[in-house]
Design a protein around this motif. Structure first.
Motif, PDB file in Angstrom:
ATOM      1  N   ASN A 136       0.843  -1.181   0.000  1.00 12.67           N
ATOM      2  CA  ASN A 136       0.000   0.000   0.000  1.00 12.67           C
ATOM      3  C   ASN A 136       0.883   1.237   0.000  1.00 12.67           C
ATOM      4  O   ASN A 136       2.095   1.156   0.244  1.00 12.67           O
ATOM      5  CB  ASN A 136      -0.932   0.004   1.222  1.00 12.67           C
ATOM      6  CG  ASN A 136      -0.165   0.099   2.520  1.00 12.67           C
ATOM      7  OD1 ASN A 136       0.291   1.170   2.895  1.00 12.67           O
ATOM      8  ND2 ASN A 136      -0.015  -1.022   3.200  1.00 12.67           N
ATOM      9  N   GLN A 168       0.732   5.442   1.295  1.00 19.07           N
ATOM     10  CA  GLN A 168      -0.034   6.420   2.065  1.00 19.07           C
ATOM     11  C   GLN A 168       0.453   7.830   1.744  1.00 19.07           C
ATOM     12  O   GLN A 168       1.606   8.040   1.384  1.00 19.07           O
ATOM     13  CB  GLN A 168       0.147   6.154   3.573  1.00 19.07           C
ATOM     14  CG  GLN A 168      -0.264   4.747   3.996  1.00 19.07           C
ATOM     15  CD  GLN A 168      -0.129   4.533   5.494  1.00 19.07           C
ATOM     16  OE1 GLN A 168      -0.487   5.395   6.283  1.00 19.07           O
ATOM     17  NE2 GLN A 168       0.362   3.360   5.881  1.00 19.07           N
ATOM     18  N   TYR A 172       0.566  11.716   3.521  1.00 13.45           N
ATOM     19  CA  TYR A 172       0.447  12.464   4.757  1.00 13.45           C
ATOM     20  C   TYR A 172       0.655  13.947   4.468  1.00 13.45           C
ATOM     21  O   TYR A 172       1.313  14.327   3.501  1.00 13.45           O
ATOM     22  CB  TYR A 172       1.514  12.013   5.775  1.00 13.45           C
ATOM     23  CG  TYR A 172       1.255  10.677   6.403  1.00 13.45           C
ATOM     24  CD1 TYR A 172       1.544   9.494   5.715  1.00 13.45           C
ATOM     25  CD2 TYR A 172       0.727  10.580   7.674  1.00 13.45           C
ATOM     26  CE1 TYR A 172       1.304   8.260   6.290  1.00 13.45           C
ATOM     27  CE2 TYR A 172       0.494   9.338   8.266  1.00 13.45           C
ATOM     28  CZ  TYR A 172       0.788   8.198   7.563  1.00 13.45           C
ATOM     29  OH  TYR A 172       0.544   6.970   8.143  1.00 13.45           O
ATOM     30  N   HIS A 211      -2.373  11.806   8.625  1.00 13.43           N
ATOM     31  CA  HIS A 211      -2.688  10.862   7.554  1.00 13.43           C
ATOM     32  C   HIS A 211      -3.823  11.399   6.690  1.00 13.43           C
ATOM     33  O   HIS A 211      -4.835  11.891   7.199  1.00 13.43           O
ATOM     34  CB  HIS A 211      -3.104   9.530   8.189  1.00 13.43           C
ATOM     35  CG  HIS A 211      -3.425   8.479   7.195  1.00 13.43           C
ATOM     36  ND1 HIS A 211      -4.719   8.224   6.774  1.00 13.43           N
ATOM     37  CD2 HIS A 211      -2.643   7.616   6.510  1.00 13.43           C
ATOM     38  CE1 HIS A 211      -4.699   7.242   5.901  1.00 13.43           C
ATOM     39  NE2 HIS A 211      -3.463   6.850   5.725  1.00 13.43           N
ATOM     40  N   LEU A 242      -4.920   6.234   2.261  1.00 12.47           N
ATOM     41  CA  LEU A 242      -4.147   5.027   2.006  1.00 12.47           C
ATOM     42  C   LEU A 242      -4.729   4.348   0.792  1.00 12.47           C
ATOM     43  O   LEU A 242      -5.947   4.180   0.691  1.00 12.47           O
ATOM     44  CB  LEU A 242      -4.200   4.095   3.227  1.00 12.47           C
ATOM     45  CG  LEU A 242      -3.423   2.768   3.177  1.00 12.47           C
ATOM     46  CD1 LEU A 242      -3.024   2.341   4.597  1.00 12.47           C
ATOM     47  CD2 LEU A 242      -4.208   1.653   2.513  1.00 12.47           C
ATOM     48  N   ARG A 296      -4.323   0.844  -1.593  1.00  9.93           N
ATOM     49  CA  ARG A 296      -3.720  -0.492  -1.601  1.00  9.93           C
ATOM     50  C   ARG A 296      -3.216  -0.818  -3.001  1.00  9.93           C
ATOM     51  O   ARG A 296      -3.659  -0.237  -3.984  1.00  9.93           O
ATOM     52  CB  ARG A 296      -4.730  -1.521  -1.106  1.00  9.93           C
ATOM     53  CG  ARG A 296      -5.225  -1.199   0.293  1.00  9.93           C
ATOM     54  CD  ARG A 296      -5.771  -2.389   1.038  1.00  9.93           C
ATOM     55  NE  ARG A 296      -6.235  -1.984   2.364  1.00  9.93           N
ATOM     56  CZ  ARG A 296      -5.440  -1.834   3.417  1.00  9.93           C
ATOM     57  NH1 ARG A 296      -4.151  -2.037   3.308  1.00  9.93           N
ATOM     58  NH2 ARG A 296      -5.935  -1.471   4.584  1.00  9.93           N
ATOM     59  N   GLY A 318       5.747   1.016   2.847  1.00 10.31           N
ATOM     60  CA  GLY A 318       6.322   0.119   3.846  1.00 10.31           C
ATOM     61  C   GLY A 318       5.304  -0.871   4.330  1.00 10.31           C
ATOM     62  O   GLY A 318       4.134  -0.560   4.460  1.00 10.31           O
ATOM     63  N   GLY A 365       3.857  -3.697   7.165  1.00  2.00           N
ATOM     64  CA  GLY A 365       3.796  -3.767   8.622  1.00  2.00           C
ATOM     65  C   GLY A 365       3.751  -2.395   9.228  1.00  2.00           C
ATOM     66  O   GLY A 365       2.967  -1.551   8.825  1.00  2.00           O
ATOM     67  N   ASN A 366       4.606  -2.115  10.161  1.00  2.00           N
ATOM     68  CA  ASN A 366       4.599  -0.804  10.796  1.00  2.00           C
ATOM     69  C   ASN A 366       5.920  -0.071  10.589  1.00  2.00           C
ATOM     70  O   ASN A 366       6.348   0.699  11.426  1.00  2.00           O
ATOM     71  CB  ASN A 366       4.290  -0.941  12.282  1.00  2.00           C
ATOM     72  CG  ASN A 366       5.192  -1.968  12.927  1.00  2.00           C
ATOM     73  OD1 ASN A 366       6.181  -2.394  12.361  1.00  2.00           O
ATOM     74  ND2 ASN A 366       4.854  -2.375  14.125  1.00  2.00           N
ATOM     75  N   LEU A 372       7.102   2.508   8.196  1.00  2.00           N
ATOM     76  CA  LEU A 372       6.841   3.439   7.114  1.00  2.00           C
ATOM     77  C   LEU A 372       8.108   4.181   6.729  1.00  2.00           C
ATOM     78  O   LEU A 372       8.865   4.621   7.587  1.00  2.00           O
ATOM     79  CB  LEU A 372       5.779   4.451   7.529  1.00  2.00           C
ATOM     80  CG  LEU A 372       4.337   3.978   7.563  1.00  2.00           C
ATOM     81  CD1 LEU A 372       3.449   5.088   8.082  1.00  2.00           C
ATOM     82  CD2 LEU A 372       3.888   3.508   6.206  1.00  2.00           C
TER      83      LEU A 372
END
Lengths: 109, 114
Positions: free
Chosen positions: A31, A33, A35, A45, A48, A50, A92, A94-95, A97
């Motif tokens: 995905n 995102q 910001y 944010h 997002l 995908r 990125g 998972g977590n 970014l």
């Protein structure tokens, strides 16, 4: 390592005009995102998208994603002075970014 | 207001000082992060904590020492910093989902090392 890279680095437009910012990335993504950051403050944010989506809308924002070109664009329609800020794309899994250097947008009255 | 609170908002410290940055979130997130934002450079991910455990240290110098006592609080302890460490330090939180999820950022601490 830097994943997203925004273009242009800076953009100045008149209120009411549309603003388009582009983001290119290097590796495959799940995905992407976008910001927004007002001067000297935290990031907020926006949207997002995908990897299986091509276009997404949120209010005056329109985001496109072209995974074949590894690029995304953010369009802000009918811009307002309050849209003046820096805009970042982030990728990125998972977590973890990873952000680019951002596009500084200035909307003048 | 994003639900992530950072204190202090501004900090000036000498190179021999010891100070701490604090981050707090009550969004129920289990992942917390420290980012560094310097002028003209991309945001740099410094540390990642998942369920209070450090899962990422992005080659950060030891003069930066993170601490995560619980899922709601994150600290960054600073000691013997250098002028080039002056930057905006941002804390963020999210749910640690593999498919990617929105991160919520605090307002940041503007650090100046003199």
């Amino acid at each position: 390592s830097q994943q997203g890279e925004e273009d242009p680095q800076a953009l100045s437009i008149q209120e009411g005009e549309n603003a388009t910012m582009n983001c290119s990335y290097k590796t495959s993504i799940n995905n992407l995102q976008w910001y927004r950051q007002n001067s000297g403050r935290g990031l907020v944010h926006l949207i997002l998208i995908r990897s299986n989506e091509r276009e997404k809308h949120s209010g005056r924002l329109r985001v496109t994603l072209d995974t074949s070109k590894k690029s995304s664009s953010l369009l802000i329609t009918a811009s307002r002075a309050a849209d003046t800020a820096s805009y970042f794309c982030a990728t990125g899994g998972g977590n973890k970014l990873t952000f680019g250097t951002g596009t500084q947008l200035k909307v003048e009255l | 207001e994003t639900g992530v609170t950072q204190t202090p908002r501004h900090l000036v410290m000498g190179m021999t000082n010891k100070k701490s940055l604090k981050c707090e979130q009550h969004l129920g997130h289990n992942a917390m992060y420290w980012y560094k934002q310097s002028a003209k450079k991309p945001l740099e991910l410094m540390f990642v904590y998942n369920f209070k455990e450090q899962t990422e240290n992005n080659s950060v110098p030891s003069r930066f020492s993170p601490e995560c006592p619980n899922s709601s609080h994150l600290f960054l302890h600073l000691h013997t910093l250098q002028p080039e460490d002056s930057a905006l330090y941002l804390c963020a939180s999210s749910q640690p989902r593999a498919s990617g999820t929105e991160a919520f950022f605090g307002q940041g601490t503007r650090l100046t090392v003199v």
